[in-house]
Design an enzyme around this catalytic site. Structure first.
Site, PDB file in Angstrom:
ATOM      1  N   LYS A  57       0.844  -1.197   0.000  1.00 14.88           N
ATOM      2  CA  LYS A  57       0.000   0.000   0.000  1.00 14.88           C
ATOM      3  C   LYS A  57       0.879   1.247   0.000  1.00 14.88           C
ATOM      4  O   LYS A  57       2.019   1.197   0.459  1.00 14.88           O
ATOM      5  CB  LYS A  57      -0.861   0.016   1.278  1.00 14.88           C
ATOM      6  CG  LYS A  57      -2.021  -0.958   1.262  1.00 14.88           C
ATOM      7  CD  LYS A  57      -2.854  -0.794   2.527  1.00 14.88           C
ATOM      8  CE  LYS A  57      -4.002  -1.786   2.558  1.00 14.88           C
ATOM      9  NZ  LYS A  57      -5.029  -1.539   1.538  1.00 14.88           N
ATOM     10  N   ASP A  88      -2.895  -7.486  -1.783  1.00 13.59           N
ATOM     11  CA  ASP A  88      -3.633  -6.570  -0.909  1.00 13.59           C
ATOM     12  C   ASP A  88      -5.106  -6.955  -0.807  1.00 13.59           C
ATOM     13  O   ASP A  88      -5.834  -6.459   0.047  1.00 13.59           O
ATOM     14  CB  ASP A  88      -3.487  -5.136  -1.437  1.00 13.59           C
ATOM     15  CG  ASP A  88      -3.873  -4.103  -0.399  1.00 13.59           C
ATOM     16  OD1 ASP A  88      -4.041  -4.474   0.786  1.00 13.59           O
ATOM     17  OD2 ASP A  88      -4.001  -2.921  -0.768  1.00 13.59           O
ATOM     18  N   ARG A 104     -10.434 -11.447   1.720  1.00 15.63           N
ATOM     19  CA  ARG A 104     -11.222 -12.537   1.131  1.00 15.63           C
ATOM     20  C   ARG A 104     -10.466 -13.868   1.187  1.00 15.63           C
ATOM     21  O   ARG A 104     -11.053 -14.926   1.256  1.00 15.63           O
ATOM     22  CB  ARG A 104     -11.626 -12.157  -0.301  1.00 15.63           C
ATOM     23  CG  ARG A 104     -10.464 -11.921  -1.213  1.00 15.63           C
ATOM     24  CD  ARG A 104     -10.841 -11.124  -2.458  1.00 15.63           C
ATOM     25  NE  ARG A 104     -10.876  -9.686  -2.202  1.00 15.63           N
ATOM     26  CZ  ARG A 104     -11.194  -8.777  -3.123  1.00 15.63           C
ATOM     27  NH1 ARG A 104     -11.519  -9.156  -4.355  1.00 15.63           N
ATOM     28  NH2 ARG A 104     -11.213  -7.504  -2.827  1.00 15.63           N
TER      29      ARG A 104
HETATM   30  N1  BES Z   1      -8.234  -3.719   4.336  1.00 10.99           N
HETATM   31  C1  BES Z   1      -8.381  -3.301   3.000  1.00 10.99           C
HETATM   32  C2  BES Z   1      -9.687  -2.564   2.754  1.00 10.99           C
HETATM   33  C3  BES Z   1      -9.807  -1.193   3.357  1.00 10.99           C
HETATM   34  C4  BES Z   1      -9.401  -0.082   2.663  1.00 10.99           C
HETATM   35  C5  BES Z   1     -10.401  -1.027   4.585  1.00 10.99           C
HETATM   36  C6  BES Z   1      -9.563   1.173   3.215  1.00 10.99           C
HETATM   37  C7  BES Z   1     -10.548   0.223   5.135  1.00 10.99           C
HETATM   38  C8  BES Z   1     -10.136   1.322   4.432  1.00 10.99           C
HETATM   39  C9  BES Z   1      -8.355  -4.519   2.078  1.00 10.99           C
HETATM   40  O1  BES Z   1      -7.566  -5.570   2.484  1.00 10.99           O
HETATM   41  C10 BES Z   1      -7.798  -4.046   0.778  1.00 10.99           C
HETATM   42  O2  BES Z   1      -6.669  -3.665   0.755  1.00 10.99           O
HETATM   43  N2  BES Z   1      -8.608  -4.075  -0.261  1.00 10.99           N
HETATM   44  C11 BES Z   1      -8.214  -3.626  -1.539  1.00 10.99           C
HETATM   45  C12 BES Z   1      -8.718  -4.596  -2.553  1.00 10.99           C
HETATM   46  C13 BES Z   1      -8.167  -4.374  -3.934  1.00 10.99           C
HETATM   47  C14 BES Z   1      -6.700  -4.705  -3.973  1.00 10.99           C
HETATM   48  C15 BES Z   1      -8.935  -5.245  -4.896  1.00 10.99           C
HETATM   49  C16 BES Z   1      -8.820  -2.248  -1.740  1.00 10.99           C
HETATM   50  O3  BES Z   1      -9.955  -2.020  -1.342  1.00 10.99           O
HETATM   51  O4  BES Z   1      -8.139  -1.388  -2.295  1.00 10.99           O
HETATM   52 ZN    ZN Z   2      -7.286  -5.733   4.476  1.00 12.56          ZN
HETATM   53 MN    MN Z   3      -5.552  -5.363   1.887  1.00 16.37          MN
END
Ligand code: BES
Ligand code: ZN
Ligand code: MN
Length: 505
Positions: free
Chosen positions: A267, A337, A341
């Site tokens: 990230k 990331d 899931r």
């Molecule tokens: N934990 C994050 C989702 C998240 C993002 C929660 C912002 C709270 C605030 C999750 O694991 C994630 O990183 N999701 C990605 C998925 C993408 C790579 C398909 C996302 O939402 O960017």
């Molecule tokens: Zn996450």
């Molecule tokens: Mn993530």
């Protein structure tokens, strides 16, 4: 949590109750005799009582009142949301004034229902919570004792609702506390210990599994996420048994990523600290179980928490790697990331063994859900209309709202992979929905609900912190499920009655 108690006090007794501060909710038809009542009536008549939100008419040492500070709010039939706002306003003002004891006068209202009382308790607990775990000097709310003044009738009728409200507030506090703790103070091991402590206190069953057991179960997808971390993964199973052993349970599954760096699909640095909240689903399961242990509803509930860190490391899983989930389905990890899931899918497969009534998972799953629904409503998915309706109304009852999202199969198109049964990401469009479609592949054996709480579990900005959501929704959901057979029995009894009459004639 602060002390909150319920007392039978009419208006005169409320005004006479020794305390540092009083919030009085005043309906339009307010009547009464004596100095205190006369003062309230004259303020009411002159139109000086603010009727909305957390605004109040502030009085200092008013005649006829035993309290130094009195706040009057004019409300006829306050919604639970109105009650929340007025109580939050009064607690904030009381804390600012350094008041230790606060009375909330509700006995003048014509009617008080469980939802209003629960709102008062939830708001009082919420606005007196302070995070202290990693501060050298604890800072606590000056308000430590709060009395809810009700009519004697209301006290008698709302006893159970009050107990539910208190237990829920404690559960919310647990969820907040664990959500707020930094990643180095809330590791998978810490979460396992927290679950054990909650289980011990509430006489619940609890098992905390480590890598060896998870490997034996074949949870290859969960293990892949954890493999880049120095912290050992934990798979936590909590069991609350309030019904016969043969009674099918509800299973709650919580995402417990104790820190989400994104892994090799790292990230960006800005605000990455907020990814300590990526275990708020798990925290909500802990809070809900603590509440259930106190409320003791007649139902069986299983809690599954999949806890690990998502870290980049020489041993970390890489984009393009294919892993085998517990279900046997292979997954191409195109983005490390999208790890939530990957841990949840194995827990969903594990849930099958309980032959559950329904499985609901709770996860800070996607940034896309934050964009779609913001911080007001959690994204809600369900494979049956009945389950969707139950989650929706539980949310409304608890003022912990959610909104149903679609599960059309067309949304799963982008999850196709050339190298595995399924890929872990689709395109950017509809990101919360495609994540849900991925999970649904692992939820074919039971009624399944999914709450994407990425936008609702915590707040950013100056008031940064966990909200404790959706503990309120989950407790109400379980209680409604527990009482469902009871309601059915009542209906059956009524329906059977005319038959008897017919037989006699
Ligand atoms: N934990 C994050 C989702 C998240 C993002 C929660 C912002 C709270 C605030 C999750 O694991 C994630 O990183 N999701 C990605 C998925 C993408 C790579 C398909 C996302 O939402 O960017
Ligand atoms: Zn996450
Ligand atoms: Mn993530």
């Amino acid at each position: 949590m602060i002390n909150i108690d319920l007392k039978p006090l009419d208006f005169a007794a409320t005004a006479a109750m020794p305390a540092d501060a009083l919030l009085l909710l005043v309906p339009a038809g307010f009547a009464g005799t004596g100095d205190a009542a006369a003062l309230v009536q004259s303020a009411l008549k002159s139109g000086d009582l603010p009727a909305k939100g957390n605004k109040a008419l502030a009085l200092y040492k008013p005649k006829g009142f035993a309290q130094k500070r009195v706040w009057l709010v004019g409300v006829d039939a306050p919604s639970p949301k109105d009650v929340r706002a007025s109580v939050a306003g009064a607690v904030a003002a009381a804390r600012q004034a350094g008041a230790k004891t606060l009375v909330i006068g509700l006995s003048a209202l014509d009617q008080l229902d469980p939802a209003q009382l629960e709102a008062a308790v939830a708001s009082a607990a919420d606005s007196t919570y302070t995070y202290n775990h990693t501060k050298a000097k604890a800072e606590v709310s000056s308000v430590q004792n709060l009395t809810l003044a009700l009519t004697a009738d209301a006290v008698a009728q709302l006893k159970d609702a009050f107990a539910v409200a208190l237990a829920t507030a404690k559960g919310v506090e647990i969820a907040k506390e664990w959500g707020n703790r930094p990643g180095n103070y809330a590791t998978p091991t810490h979460l396992g210990d927290a679950a054990k402590a909650i289980a011990k206190k509430g006489k619940l069953k609890c098992e905390v599994m480590g890598l060896a057991q998870v490997k034996k179960l074949g949870m290859g997808s969960f293990m892949a996420v954890a493999q880049g971390s120095a912290q050992p993964l934990k798979f936590i199973v909590l069991q609350y048994s309030g019904a016969q052993p043969k009674d099918a349970p509800i299973v709650l599954v919580g995402k417990g990523i104790t820190f989400d760096t994104g892994g090799i699909s790292l990230k960006p640095g800005a605000e990455m600290d907020e990814m300590k909240y990526d275990m708020c689903g798990a925290a909500s399961v802990l809070g809900t179980f603590a509440a259930l242990a106190e409320i003791k509803p007649k139902i069986n509930v299983v809690g599954l928490i999949v806890a690990c860190e998502n870290m980049p490391d020489a041993g970390a899983v890489k984009p393009g790697d294919v892993v085998t989930s517990m279900s046997g389905q292979t997954i191409e990890i195109l983005n490390t990331d999208a790890e939530g899931r990957l841990v949840l899918c194995d827990a969903l497969t594990y849930a099958e063994r309980f032959k559950p009534k329904a499985v609901v998972d709770i996860a800070t799953l996607t940034g896309a859900c934050v964009i779609a629904l913001g911080g007001v409503r959690s994204g809600m998915y369900a494979t049956t209309d009945a389950l969707a309706a139950e989650l929706q109304s539980a949310g409304e009852r608890a003022q912990d709202l959610c909104w149903r999202m679609p599960l059309d199969d067309d949304y799963a198109e982008g999850l196709k992979s050339n190298f595995a049964d399924v890929a872990n990401i689709a395109g950017r469009a509809g990101g919360s929905i495609t994540a849900a479609k991925f999970l649904q592949r692992f939820a074919s054996k039971f009624d399944w609900g999914h709450l994407d709480i990425a936008g609702t579990a915590w707040k950013g900005g100056a008031a940064k912190g966990a909200t404790g959501r959706p503990v309120g929704l989950l407790v109400q959901f379980v209680l409604a499920k527990a009482n469902a057979p009871l309601q059915k029995a009542v209906v059956a009894k009524k329906a059977a009655a005319p038959k008897k009459v017919a037989a006699k004639a």
